[in-house]
Every structure is written in C-alpha cells, then in structure tokens.
Motif scaffolding. Structure first.
Motif, PDB file in Angstrom:
ATOM      1  N   PRO A  15       0.850  -1.191   0.000  1.00  0.00           N
ATOM      2  CA  PRO A  15       0.000   0.000   0.000  1.00  0.00           C
ATOM      3  C   PRO A  15       0.887   1.243   0.000  1.00  0.00           C
ATOM      4  N   PRO A  41      -2.557  -1.672  -3.718  1.00  0.00           N
ATOM      5  CA  PRO A  41      -3.397  -2.530  -2.878  1.00  0.00           C
ATOM      6  C   PRO A  41      -3.939  -1.758  -1.677  1.00  0.00           C
ATOM      7  N   SER A  42      -5.064  -2.197  -1.164  1.00  0.00           N
ATOM      8  CA  SER A  42      -5.657  -1.560   0.012  1.00  0.00           C
ATOM      9  C   SER A  42      -4.827  -1.852   1.249  1.00  0.00           C
ATOM     10  N   GLU A  44      -4.653  -1.479   5.640  1.00  0.00           N
ATOM     11  CA  GLU A  44      -5.608  -1.791   6.702  1.00  0.00           C
ATOM     12  C   GLU A  44      -6.647  -0.692   6.880  1.00  0.00           C
ATOM     13  N   LYS A  46      -7.657   1.440   4.526  1.00  0.00           N
ATOM     14  CA  LYS A  46      -8.372   1.710   3.272  1.00  0.00           C
ATOM     15  C   LYS A  46      -8.430   3.214   2.982  1.00  0.00           C
ATOM     16  N   SER A  60      -7.403   2.356  -4.491  1.00  0.00           N
ATOM     17  CA  SER A  60      -6.901   1.060  -4.022  1.00  0.00           C
ATOM     18  C   SER A  60      -7.760  -0.095  -4.518  1.00  0.00           C
ATOM     19  N   PHE A  61      -7.202  -1.291  -4.438  1.00  0.00           N
ATOM     20  CA  PHE A  61      -7.916  -2.513  -4.793  1.00  0.00           C
ATOM     21  C   PHE A  61      -7.571  -3.604  -3.793  1.00  0.00           C
ATOM     22  N   ARG A  62      -8.499  -4.528  -3.597  1.00  0.00           N
ATOM     23  CA  ARG A  62      -8.249  -5.665  -2.710  1.00  0.00           C
ATOM     24  C   ARG A  62      -7.279  -6.630  -3.387  1.00  0.00           C
ATOM     25  N   GLN A  63      -6.424  -7.236  -2.572  1.00  0.00           N
ATOM     26  CA  GLN A  63      -5.508  -8.263  -3.081  1.00  0.00           C
ATOM     27  C   GLN A  63      -5.814  -9.559  -2.323  1.00  0.00           C
ATOM     28  N   PRO A  64      -6.796 -10.338  -2.800  1.00  0.00           N
ATOM     29  CA  PRO A  64      -7.194 -11.550  -2.073  1.00  0.00           C
ATOM     30  C   PRO A  64      -6.258 -12.724  -2.282  1.00  0.00           C
ATOM     31  N   GLU A  76      -1.556 -13.961  -8.428  1.00  0.00           N
ATOM     32  CA  GLU A  76      -1.473 -12.664  -7.764  1.00  0.00           C
ATOM     33  C   GLU A  76      -1.155 -11.553  -8.767  1.00  0.00           C
ATOM     34  N   TRP A  79      -4.131 -10.923 -11.238  1.00  0.00           N
ATOM     35  CA  TRP A  79      -5.168 -10.149 -10.567  1.00  0.00           C
ATOM     36  C   TRP A  79      -4.749  -8.680 -10.431  1.00  0.00           C
TER      37      TRP A  79
END
Length: 419
Positions: A15, A41-42, A44, A46, A60-64, A76, A79
C-alpha cells in the motif's frame, strides 16, 4: 487556475502509505506543480488520500491472492494487472491523465505502457527490484522457463517505457545492457529520507544500553535470521548486559523470527517493534549505536541498495554489513564490512565496534557528510522532477535542467517530444 498535469503512479507490492519512496515521489510531484493519483493494494485503513499530501488520491484494490510458489505468484500478478488496468482506464476516461509511472515488482505493466504511449501519454518505469534475481534467491530450485519469462517481462517493461528511473548505478547499467535502453533515457534516483525527516548527530546516543538496530522488511531474502544468530553469538562473547538488538519492521518471516528468539531464550537482548511510521523510525535511529544490514552475498544483494542502510547513514548511524558493491558505494567511510555474512563474523565485528568509540564517531561523521552531499532526498527529488519536466512539463516552456541535476551526463534536447 494553473493547470496541474495529472500523473498516475502504480505500485503493487505495498500500500502506498507504507512505501516511503513512492510517498516522497508523490510529495515531490505535488511541490513541483503536478496532481497525483496512486493505484495500489488496500491497506488496513483503506485510505482514500495520502497522509501528509496536498490532494494525492489513492485508488486502491483488494488483493485476495497470495502465498508461495509460481502458481500463487502468477495468479497474484494477473489479478493485480487486471485491477490496476481497470482503475487506470477509469482515470484516463474520466479525468485528464497526462502520464503514468509503474513501480516494480512485478514487471507486468508493459502492455499499459504501449497503450499509454499509443495515446501519446508518457510512461515511466520506476525500477525498484531485480525480479529475476529476486525469484532465484527465493526459490530452492529455480525453473529456467520462469527465469526466462521474468527476464522477458523485465526487458519489455524497460523497452516499452518512455523513461526508466533506477535506484542506483548498477540498476541503471542493467537497464542499458539487459533492458536495451538508451543511456540518456535512464536516470538514477536513489532511495533516502529528506533532510527534514531526520535527526542526525555526530555525538553518540546516550542510553542505558548500546543499541543495534535492524530496520526494514522481514522477508526471506532479507535474512534477518543472521542478525538474530549474531545476537546469540554476541551474548556468548560479551554477556547480556549493556546492549540490545532491536528489530523494526514487518514481513512474512516475522512470526518465525519471533519464535526463533523465544526458542533461543534471547528475549532479554532481542526485541521487536513492528512496522514504524516516519517519526518513529527517526526516533529509533536517533537512539541507535549501530545499524545492521545482514544480507549475505547474492547477485541481488550485490547490485541493490538497501533502503534501511540509507536510513542509517542519513542519521549518522555506523553500519555493519557485508562488503557488497552498492552497499560500499553508499557507506564508504561510514561502515565496517564483513566478507562471509556468517553470524560469527557479524558478532565479532559488532563486539569490536561497540567498544571502539573513536571508530564509531568517525563513521557517524562520514555518514552525515555522505547524506548531506548526495543521499538526501532533496538531491534525488531534483533529478526525479527533471525527468517529469522533460516528459510532462507543468508549463509550455520546459526549464533547462541545472548542471547538478543530470545523472546521465547527456540530456536530450529540451524540445524533443517524449511519449
């Protein structure tokens, strides 16, 4: 109202609020009259806005996805590419984006470079890490095909960019020789704090215990276990009184490292702080007697400049490190070097340094001189902004770069269009 060219920065491995280099780049761009958005990436919290900035937006975007192994990394990165592309296209369509910068790893954003340049928008590749070498040191049995693909993507990332920004001279040479870049399109912009961020003193810190500090990321390639084993050996050599090792940072190996300290009954001489903000880093290093860089000799380490080491030098903290090429370049006179990076060798060097006040004072003074003369972010920011003034000038007239700003030794004609 003055037009502010809009620069989009892509960073995927952290982040943005935890990437000090990118934070400094954003602030430098704002100060020079640019508008900035960051795709990352997001974190904590956000965050939607970069703390401390004027108006830098975080998209930002989620990185699951995550984990170990080639397949996990491939998923990874795919995505991340899709998430970044979606957000970048949204910004290009809805806002007046002037140019884009992508920071590696990974080296997968060259298709976006081709697209941006087709739209006559400059694309800068900010070269943070050597992805092929990073893969090879993190893998017990590197696969030739994977190494080849990483090198192909690295080369395409450099060749498709309008300009490459390298973190040191070795990376610049790689961009020229391995990436096939023109020398006048590669500029060195080192990592390092600004003079306003640091507290530096030529006098020894005062405290009940002499403090050895490790600062930075704690991943497999960082080999912080060597520092812990050196602390265990040091405890045998000089006892457990009057010194301590403080490990500041976070990463995938932190849980294993905590267990290692606990199992080795080293809790009285080794402590952990977790991830620290800028002010906390400065406070910790102001109390440090020695900074340790435990990286062993690998091709990756030989050619890389460790951000932690610049942080040490900036505050006049003497360094103990392996005598690696780029480490010696930025610490000469401010460090004690070992050759094998074994815990025993580090412990011996630390034991001798802790008792040698004259050598410590000399190293502190040398470090502060190195920082003031070249390593401070103020020097690097001028070089960084000079690139953007050529690619996406704030005004119609591109200022002629000052002689002390250019690192390449040959500037392109100031009216040459670069896309």
């Amino acid at each position: 109202m003055t037009y502010r060219p809009h620069i989009v920065i892509i960073v995927v491995n952290l982040p943005v609020e935890r990437d000090r280099r990118v934070i400094r780049e954003c602030l430098a761009l704002e100060q020079a009259g640019y508008r900035v958005s960051v795709i990352c990436p997001s974190g904590e919290e956000k965050l939607k806005h970069l703390p401390g900035s004027r108006d830098t937006a975080i998209r930002s975007f989620r990185q699951p996805f995550g984990g170990q192994g080639v397949i996990s990394f491939a998923v990874e990165f795919i995505w991340a590419f899709l998430a970044v592309s979606w957000r970048l296209m949204g910004l290009v369509l809805r806002q007046r984006v002037r140019a884009v910068q992508a920071c590696n790893p990974p080296d997968v954003f060259w298709p976006l470079a081709l697209l941006m340049r087709a739209l006559r928008k400059p694309f800068v590749f900010d070269h943070h890490d050597l992805s092929p070498e990073l893969y090879e040191i993190k893998t017990d049995q590197p696969k030739g095909l994977v190494s080849w693909l990483l090198r192909v993507n690295e080369k395409l990332s450099m060749r498709c960019a309008s300009w490459v920004v390298s973190t040191n001279e070795s990376y610049r040479q790689i961009a020229i020789e391995r990436g096939g870049c023109r020398p006048d399109r590669v500029t060195v912009v080192r990592n390092g704090p600004s003079a306003t961020e640091v507290t530096g003193s030529a006098t020894a810190p005062v405290g009940p215990r002499k403090r050895i500090v490790y600062l930075g990321v704690i991943n497999e390639q960082d080999r912080v276990d060597i520092a812990v084993n050196a602390a265990a050996r040091l405890a045998e050599m000089r006892g457990r009184e009057g010194w301590e090792l403080v490990i500041a940072g976070d990463g995938e190996c932190l849980p294993a490292l905590r267990s290692m300290v606990s199992d080795g009954k080293l809790d009285d001489v080794v402590s952990f702080t977790g991830w620290l903000g800028g002010a906390e880093v400065d406070a910790l290093l102001a109390s440090a007697t020695i900074g340790i860089q435990p990286d062993p000799r690998t091709r990756m380490a030989e050619l890389s400049t460790m951000a932690k080491t610049v942080e040490y030098v900036a505050r006049g903290v003497p360094v103990v490190a392996t005598d690696l090429l780029e480490t010696v370049r930025i610490t000469e006179g401010a460090a004690r070097y070992v050759t094998s990076a074994s815990p025993d060798e580090f412990a011996k060097a630390l034991d001798e340094m802790l008792d040698d006040e004259r050598a410590l004072l000399s190293m502190r003074e040398a470090g502060l001189r190195l920082f003031a003369a070249d390593l401070a972010w103020e020097h690097q920011a001028r070089k960084y902004i000079s690139v953007w003034q050529r690619l996406a000038p704030v005004s119609r007239t591109i200022p002629q770069p000052r002689a002390d700003v250019s690192l390449t030794g040959q500037n392109p004609p100031v009216n040459e269009p670069i896309n």
